[in-house]
Design a protein around this motif. Sequence first.
Motif, mmCIF file in Angstrom:
data_model
loop_
_atom_site.group_PDB
_atom_site.id
_atom_site.type_symbol
_atom_site.label_atom_id
_atom_site.label_comp_id
_atom_site.label_asym_id
_atom_site.label_seq_id
_atom_site.Cartn_x
_atom_site.Cartn_y
_atom_site.Cartn_z
ATOM 1 N N SER A 156 0.009 -6.992 6.769
ATOM 2 C CA SER A 156 0.641 -7.869 5.789
ATOM 3 C C SER A 156 2.158 -7.692 5.837
ATOM 4 O O SER A 156 2.660 -6.585 6.060
ATOM 5 C CB SER A 156 0.116 -7.516 4.392
ATOM 6 O OG SER A 156 0.931 -8.085 3.401
ATOM 7 N N GLY A 157 2.870 -8.756 5.584
ATOM 8 C CA GLY A 157 4.334 -8.700 5.571
ATOM 9 C C GLY A 157 4.888 -7.786 4.500
ATOM 10 O O GLY A 157 6.044 -7.389 4.559
ATOM 11 N N THR A 158 4.069 -7.413 3.537
ATOM 12 C CA THR A 158 4.525 -6.529 2.462
ATOM 13 C C THR A 158 3.916 -5.128 2.543
ATOM 14 O O THR A 158 4.135 -4.314 1.648
ATOM 15 C CB THR A 158 4.192 -7.160 1.091
ATOM 16 O OG1 THR A 158 2.789 -7.419 1.037
ATOM 17 C CG2 THR A 158 4.973 -8.440 0.858
ATOM 18 N N SER A 159 3.194 -4.839 3.587
ATOM 19 C CA SER A 159 2.553 -3.517 3.706
ATOM 20 C C SER A 159 3.557 -2.371 3.745
ATOM 21 O O SER A 159 3.279 -1.289 3.238
ATOM 22 C CB SER A 159 1.679 -3.455 4.960
ATOM 23 O OG SER A 159 0.575 -4.292 4.834
ATOM 24 N N PHE A 160 4.720 -2.597 4.345
ATOM 25 C CA PHE A 160 5.709 -1.529 4.478
ATOM 26 C C PHE A 160 6.786 -1.594 3.396
ATOM 27 O O PHE A 160 7.769 -0.869 3.457
ATOM 28 C CB PHE A 160 6.355 -1.566 5.865
ATOM 29 C CG PHE A 160 5.366 -1.357 6.976
ATOM 30 C CD1 PHE A 160 4.449 -0.323 6.953
ATOM 31 C CD2 PHE A 160 5.337 -2.219 8.063
ATOM 32 C CE1 PHE A 160 3.533 -0.138 7.968
ATOM 33 C CE2 PHE A 160 4.427 -2.033 9.094
ATOM 34 C CZ PHE A 160 3.527 -0.999 9.039
ATOM 35 N N HIS A 161 6.596 -2.439 2.413
ATOM 36 C CA HIS A 161 7.550 -2.570 1.316
ATOM 37 C C HIS A 161 7.697 -1.227 0.592
ATOM 38 O O HIS A 161 6.719 -0.571 0.277
ATOM 39 C CB HIS A 161 7.075 -3.643 0.340
ATOM 40 C CG HIS A 161 8.007 -3.869 -0.800
ATOM 41 N ND1 HIS A 161 9.165 -4.597 -0.669
ATOM 42 C CD2 HIS A 161 7.956 -3.441 -2.074
ATOM 43 C CE1 HIS A 161 9.790 -4.615 -1.826
ATOM 44 N NE2 HIS A 161 9.075 -3.916 -2.694
ATOM 45 N N VAL A 204 0.810 -1.221 0.000
ATOM 46 C CA VAL A 204 0.000 0.000 0.000
ATOM 47 C C VAL A 204 0.848 1.279 0.000
ATOM 48 O O VAL A 204 0.438 2.296 -0.551
ATOM 49 C CB VAL A 204 -1.005 0.000 1.171
ATOM 50 C CG1 VAL A 204 -0.305 0.084 2.515
ATOM 51 C CG2 VAL A 204 -2.027 1.123 1.023
ATOM 52 N N PHE A 205 2.043 1.223 0.594
ATOM 53 C CA PHE A 205 2.873 2.429 0.698
ATOM 54 C C PHE A 205 4.059 2.427 -0.266
ATOM 55 O O PHE A 205 4.953 3.250 -0.150
ATOM 56 C CB PHE A 205 3.392 2.580 2.135
ATOM 57 C CG PHE A 205 2.300 2.677 3.161
ATOM 58 C CD1 PHE A 205 1.448 3.762 3.200
ATOM 59 C CD2 PHE A 205 2.125 1.666 4.094
ATOM 60 C CE1 PHE A 205 0.437 3.853 4.150
ATOM 61 C CE2 PHE A 205 1.121 1.748 5.052
ATOM 62 C CZ PHE A 205 0.278 2.837 5.069
ATOM 63 N N THR A 206 4.095 1.532 -1.229
ATOM 64 C CA THR A 206 5.249 1.347 -2.111
ATOM 65 C C THR A 206 5.705 2.635 -2.783
ATOM 66 O O THR A 206 6.898 2.868 -2.929
ATOM 67 C CB THR A 206 4.939 0.274 -3.178
ATOM 68 O OG1 THR A 206 4.636 -0.942 -2.499
ATOM 69 C CG2 THR A 206 6.107 0.052 -4.100
#
Length: 120
Positions: free
Chosen positions: A48-53, A27-29
């Motif tokens: 999610s493990g990828t939310s801060f990606h 979401v913040f990519t």
Amino acid sequence: MNSFSGLISLHELHVSSNLLTMLPPYVFTALENLTMLDLSTNQIAHISGTSFHGLHSLKYLELRGNCLNQIDGNLLNSLSYLEKLDISQNPYSVQSVSANFLSKHSGLLLMRVMHSDICC
């Protein structure tokens, strides 16, 4: 389409008290220059493990006052510049903190956990 595309110059994002219950993956990519993210006082129970990606510049992450019940050490792997993390006041208690969480985040200067039950 990412809601934040085109905001690459954004440094601070405050989305506290918005009744958010979850954060979608990636979401913040688009916010690669974001240094401060305030997600406090929402109803987030899982991230999610990828939310801060993509948040490579993030230094301060505010998760105070949510419904988090688990903090996975891998969740913050992409946040290599993180200095301050506030996970305090999670009413359903932070039940599990990955054993290697702090060793992975040696640059962390401040971690607030007040009013949370931490079990390692």
